[in-house]
Design a protein around this motif. Structure first.
Motif, PDB file in Angstrom:
ATOM      1  N   GLN A   1     -29.492 -28.002  -1.438  1.00  0.00           N
ATOM      2  CA  GLN A   1     -30.648 -28.039  -0.533  1.00  0.00           C
ATOM      3  C   GLN A   1     -30.217 -27.769   0.909  1.00  0.00           C
ATOM      4  O   GLN A   1     -30.966 -27.212   1.710  1.00  0.00           O
ATOM      5  CB  GLN A   1     -31.320 -29.405  -0.586  1.00  0.00           C
ATOM      6  N   MET A   2     -28.995 -28.182   1.227  1.00  0.00           N
ATOM      7  CA  MET A   2     -28.505 -27.994   2.596  1.00  0.00           C
ATOM      8  C   MET A   2     -28.281 -26.519   2.905  1.00  0.00           C
ATOM      9  O   MET A   2     -28.432 -26.088   4.041  1.00  0.00           O
ATOM     10  CB  MET A   2     -27.186 -28.735   2.787  1.00  0.00           C
ATOM     11  N   HIS A   3     -27.880 -25.764   1.884  1.00  0.00           N
ATOM     12  CA  HIS A   3     -27.492 -24.368   2.104  1.00  0.00           C
ATOM     13  C   HIS A   3     -28.601 -23.557   2.791  1.00  0.00           C
ATOM     14  O   HIS A   3     -28.384 -23.017   3.882  1.00  0.00           O
ATOM     15  CB  HIS A   3     -27.030 -23.753   0.776  1.00  0.00           C
ATOM     16  N   PRO A   4     -29.826 -23.504   2.214  1.00  0.00           N
ATOM     17  CA  PRO A   4     -30.884 -22.770   2.935  1.00  0.00           C
ATOM     18  C   PRO A   4     -31.314 -23.477   4.225  1.00  0.00           C
ATOM     19  O   PRO A   4     -31.693 -22.821   5.196  1.00  0.00           O
ATOM     20  CB  PRO A   4     -32.041 -22.718   1.919  1.00  0.00           C
ATOM     21  N   ALA A   5     -31.222 -24.813   4.228  1.00  0.00           N
ATOM     22  CA  ALA A   5     -31.668 -25.565   5.414  1.00  0.00           C
ATOM     23  C   ALA A   5     -30.811 -25.233   6.638  1.00  0.00           C
ATOM     24  O   ALA A   5     -31.244 -25.422   7.775  1.00  0.00           O
ATOM     25  CB  ALA A   5     -31.640 -27.064   5.133  1.00  0.00           C
ATOM     26  N   ALA A   6     -29.598 -24.740   6.423  1.00  0.00           N
ATOM     27  CA  ALA A   6     -28.714 -24.412   7.555  1.00  0.00           C
ATOM     28  C   ALA A   6     -29.134 -23.122   8.268  1.00  0.00           C
ATOM     29  O   ALA A   6     -28.650 -22.839   9.372  1.00  0.00           O
ATOM     30  CB  ALA A   6     -27.264 -24.309   7.077  1.00  0.00           C
ATOM     31  N   GLN A   7     -30.009 -22.363   7.658  1.00  0.00           N
ATOM     32  CA  GLN A   7     -30.566 -21.152   8.291  1.00  0.00           C
ATOM     33  C   GLN A   7     -29.486 -20.239   8.885  1.00  0.00           C
ATOM     34  O   GLN A   7     -29.544 -19.861  10.052  1.00  0.00           O
ATOM     35  CB  GLN A   7     -31.595 -21.529   9.352  1.00  0.00           C
ATOM     36  N   GLY A   8     -28.481 -19.973   8.069  1.00  0.00           N
ATOM     37  CA  GLY A   8     -27.447 -19.039   8.513  1.00  0.00           C
ATOM     38  C   GLY A   8     -26.309 -19.693   9.277  1.00  0.00           C
ATOM     39  O   GLY A   8     -25.342 -19.015   9.640  1.00  0.00           O
ATOM     40  N   GLY A   9     -26.384 -20.984   9.524  1.00  0.00           N
ATOM     41  CA  GLY A   9     -25.319 -21.689  10.275  1.00  0.00           C
ATOM     42  C   GLY A   9     -24.259 -22.243   9.342  1.00  0.00           C
ATOM     43  O   GLY A   9     -23.547 -21.476   8.689  1.00  0.00           O
ATOM     44  N   GLY A  10     -24.150 -23.553   9.255  1.00  0.00           N
ATOM     45  CA  GLY A  10     -23.114 -24.126   8.402  1.00  0.00           C
ATOM     46  C   GLY A  10     -23.291 -25.618   8.208  1.00  0.00           C
ATOM     47  O   GLY A  10     -24.328 -26.205   8.556  1.00  0.00           O
ATOM     48  N   LEU A  11     -22.246 -26.205   7.652  1.00  0.00           N
ATOM     49  CA  LEU A  11     -22.257 -27.632   7.332  1.00  0.00           C
ATOM     50  C   LEU A  11     -20.933 -28.242   7.772  1.00  0.00           C
ATOM     51  O   LEU A  11     -19.860 -27.699   7.478  1.00  0.00           O
ATOM     52  CB  LEU A  11     -22.423 -27.798   5.807  1.00  0.00           C
ATOM     53  N   LEU A  12     -21.018 -29.370   8.480  1.00  0.00           N
ATOM     54  CA  LEU A  12     -19.835 -30.117   8.899  1.00  0.00           C
ATOM     55  C   LEU A  12     -19.964 -31.494   8.233  1.00  0.00           C
ATOM     56  O   LEU A  12     -20.906 -32.237   8.521  1.00  0.00           O
ATOM     57  CB  LEU A  12     -19.847 -30.234  10.429  1.00  0.00           C
ATOM     58  N   ILE A  13     -19.032 -31.792   7.336  1.00  0.00           N
ATOM     59  CA  ILE A  13     -19.245 -32.969   6.476  1.00  0.00           C
ATOM     60  C   ILE A  13     -17.957 -33.770   6.313  1.00  0.00           C
ATOM     61  O   ILE A  13     -16.873 -33.194   6.128  1.00  0.00           O
ATOM     62  CB  ILE A  13     -19.830 -32.507   5.106  1.00  0.00           C
ATOM     63  N   GLY A  14     -18.070 -35.099   6.394  1.00  0.00           N
ATOM     64  CA  GLY A  14     -16.927 -35.996   6.218  1.00  0.00           C
ATOM     65  C   GLY A  14     -16.911 -36.549   4.808  1.00  0.00           C
ATOM     66  O   GLY A  14     -17.952 -36.979   4.294  1.00  0.00           O
ATOM     67  N   VAL A  15     -15.725 -36.553   4.185  1.00  0.00           N
ATOM     68  CA  VAL A  15     -15.615 -36.963   2.776  1.00  0.00           C
ATOM     69  C   VAL A  15     -14.408 -37.887   2.606  1.00  0.00           C
ATOM     70  O   VAL A  15     -13.277 -37.520   2.967  1.00  0.00           O
ATOM     71  CB  VAL A  15     -15.441 -35.714   1.874  1.00  0.00           C
ATOM     72  N   ASP A  16     -14.648 -39.038   2.011  1.00  0.00           N
ATOM     73  CA  ASP A  16     -13.540 -39.965   1.750  1.00  0.00           C
ATOM     74  C   ASP A  16     -12.792 -39.525   0.487  1.00  0.00           C
ATOM     75  O   ASP A  16     -13.408 -39.081  -0.484  1.00  0.00           O
ATOM     76  CB  ASP A  16     -14.087 -41.387   1.585  1.00  0.00           C
ATOM     77  N   LEU A  17     -11.463 -39.655   0.533  1.00  0.00           N
ATOM     78  CA  LEU A  17     -10.621 -39.136  -0.557  1.00  0.00           C
ATOM     79  C   LEU A  17     -10.021 -40.274  -1.377  1.00  0.00           C
ATOM     80  O   LEU A  17      -9.960 -41.419  -0.919  1.00  0.00           O
ATOM     81  CB  LEU A  17      -9.514 -38.258   0.035  1.00  0.00           C
TER      82      LEU A  17
ATOM     83  N   VAL B   1     -12.497 -33.716   6.684  1.00  0.00           N
ATOM     84  CA  VAL B   1     -13.690 -33.129   7.294  1.00  0.00           C
ATOM     85  C   VAL B   1     -13.718 -31.665   6.874  1.00  0.00           C
ATOM     86  O   VAL B   1     -12.731 -30.948   7.058  1.00  0.00           O
ATOM     87  CB  VAL B   1     -13.671 -33.264   8.828  1.00  0.00           C
ATOM     88  N   PHE B   2     -14.821 -31.240   6.280  1.00  0.00           N
ATOM     89  CA  PHE B   2     -14.993 -29.857   5.836  1.00  0.00           C
ATOM     90  C   PHE B   2     -15.990 -29.149   6.745  1.00  0.00           C
ATOM     91  O   PHE B   2     -17.023 -29.726   7.109  1.00  0.00           O
ATOM     92  CB  PHE B   2     -15.567 -29.809   4.414  1.00  0.00           C
ATOM     93  N   LEU B   3     -15.652 -27.908   7.054  1.00  0.00           N
ATOM     94  CA  LEU B   3     -16.611 -27.029   7.743  1.00  0.00           C
ATOM     95  C   LEU B   3     -16.871 -25.866   6.800  1.00  0.00           C
ATOM     96  O   LEU B   3     -15.933 -25.178   6.381  1.00  0.00           O
ATOM     97  CB  LEU B   3     -16.026 -26.537   9.070  1.00  0.00           C
ATOM     98  N   ALA B   4     -18.126 -25.679   6.440  1.00  0.00           N
ATOM     99  CA  ALA B   4     -18.457 -24.608   5.485  1.00  0.00           C
ATOM    100  C   ALA B   4     -19.546 -23.747   6.094  1.00  0.00           C
ATOM    101  O   ALA B   4     -20.468 -24.251   6.742  1.00  0.00           O
ATOM    102  CB  ALA B   4     -18.938 -25.221   4.181  1.00  0.00           C
ATOM    103  N   ARG B   5     -19.432 -22.445   5.924  1.00  0.00           N
ATOM    104  CA  ARG B   5     -20.432 -21.521   6.460  1.00  0.00           C
ATOM    105  C   ARG B   5     -21.380 -21.090   5.340  1.00  0.00           C
ATOM    106  O   ARG B   5     -21.022 -21.113   4.169  1.00  0.00           O
ATOM    107  CB  ARG B   5     -19.755 -20.298   7.088  1.00  0.00           C
ATOM    108  N   VAL B   6     -22.554 -20.650   5.748  1.00  0.00           N
ATOM    109  CA  VAL B   6     -23.571 -20.248   4.774  1.00  0.00           C
ATOM    110  C   VAL B   6     -23.311 -18.820   4.314  1.00  0.00           C
ATOM    111  O   VAL B   6     -22.917 -17.992   5.112  1.00  0.00           O
ATOM    112  CB  VAL B   6     -24.965 -20.374   5.430  1.00  0.00           C
TER     113      VAL B   6
END
Ligand code: AVI
Length: 317
Positions: A177-193, A312-317
């Motif tokens: 759901q986040m992918h289209p919501a980013a409208q061409g931008g990206g996602l910066l997300i913190g994940v515990d390992l 921390v992951f940075l992913a582009r659309v």
């Protein structure tokens, strides 16, 4: 004239729907209550206290990654993005990104605008150059942002390993759901390992018992919402790592046999019977990167701390 933030409240959860969800979970075997009910006003304060605990390494470790890598993150992103902060709370984490990431619009989203008002007004004074919008929305089941957020490219910001409170299937659905919501931008997300069990279990069962209070407070909140008569002294906090599922589980365990009543029904709990209140999944970094790809993201970059405890992951659309 000084700029001031705008606020929008989206579909406030209906009382009847909240009751139905809670009562369905309380009647289930095993009983279950969604972790979102951990966060009434007191629960949010207790969570803030948890983030200060020496044992709760997540917040501190994530902050250290941002402090060290913010310039590298900025190098990957164009200026002028709209930063959409999902679960903004006191807006503290996003505040440190606005300048370095050259953000032009900041959108703080939380379950209610009332939680956002003071923090956003304060932040606006420090960043008069940034347009600010507060959105009250429970985005945990469906991510729909109001039109007021605008049509510019968005950097969705989901820190704190909140994604860990979803099952892997739910996490994939949410990322999709986040992918289209980013409208061409990206996602910066913190994940515990994943990490040694003792470290994980201490983080969720601290000796000051703040996490126990946070968990047990859920029963007070449920009493308010459905008129039940849970007695807190009858319940103990349990938190342990389920290695097969790679998750910390939080439960409330009945110390004796109890019958809990609410208008129209009741539920008997045997001594030792539990209510499951939260899962907190601990990912392998490669598995999470693969999940991002599955959700449609690309150009994935990741940064971790020296111990490899948090990413921390940075992913582009
Ligand atoms: C908000 N969430 C990421 C926290 C976590 O670590 O799963 C909630 C929490 N539960 C117990 N302590 C903190």
């Amino acid at each position: 004239m000084a700029r001031s933030p705008t606020f929008v409240e989206k579909d406030r959860p209906q009382e009847a729907a909240v009751r139905a969800e809670l009562l369905h979970g309380l009647q289930a075997t095993p009983a279950v209550v969604s972790p979102k009910y951990l966060y009434d006003a007191l629960g949010s304060r207790l969570f803030a206290a948890i983030t200060e605990l020496p044992e709760y390494y997540l917040t501190r470790t994530e902050a250290s990654i941002f402090a060290r890598e913010i310039d590298a993150m900025a190098d990957e992103l164009p200026a002028g993005l709209t930063l959409v902060d999902l679960g903004a709370g006191n807006c503290e984490k996003a505040a440190r990104l606005l300048g370095p990431l050259r953000i032009s619009t900041y959108v703080a989203v939380d379950i209610s605008v009332d939680f956002l008002r003071d923090a956003l007004e304060r932040l606006q004074q420090h960043h008069p150059e940034v347009d600010m919008l507060g959105v009250g929305s429970d985005f945990s089941s469906r991510l729909v942002l109001p039109a007021a957020v605008g049509d510019g490219a968005r950097l969705l910001f989901y820190p704190g390993s909140s994604i860990g409170n979803f099952t892997p299937a739910q996490a994939l659905d949410f990322l999709r759901q986040m992918h289209p919501a980013a409208q061409g931008g990206g996602l910066l997300i913190g994940v515990d390992l994943r990490k040694p069990v003792e470290v994980l279990e201490a983080a969720y069962d601290d000796p000051l018992r703040i996490t126990a209070a946070f968990n047990r407070n859920l029963l007070r909140h449920v009493n308010q919402l459905v008129g039940s008569d849970f007695v807190l002294a009858d319940w103990r906090h349990r938190a342990f790592f389920n290695s097969a599922r790679s998750r910390i589980e939080m439960h409330l365990e009945a110390l004796r046999s109890v019958t809990v009543r609410w208008p129209g029904a009741e539920r008997a709990f045997a001594a030792g019977e539990r209510i499951h209140t939260e899962n907190s999944y601990k990912w392998r970094a490669d598995d999470f990167a693969a999940l991002l790809v599955d959700a449609g993201f690309s150009a994935i970059r990741r940064w971790t701390d020296e111990r490899g405890w948090f990413a921390v992951f940075l992913a582009r659309v």
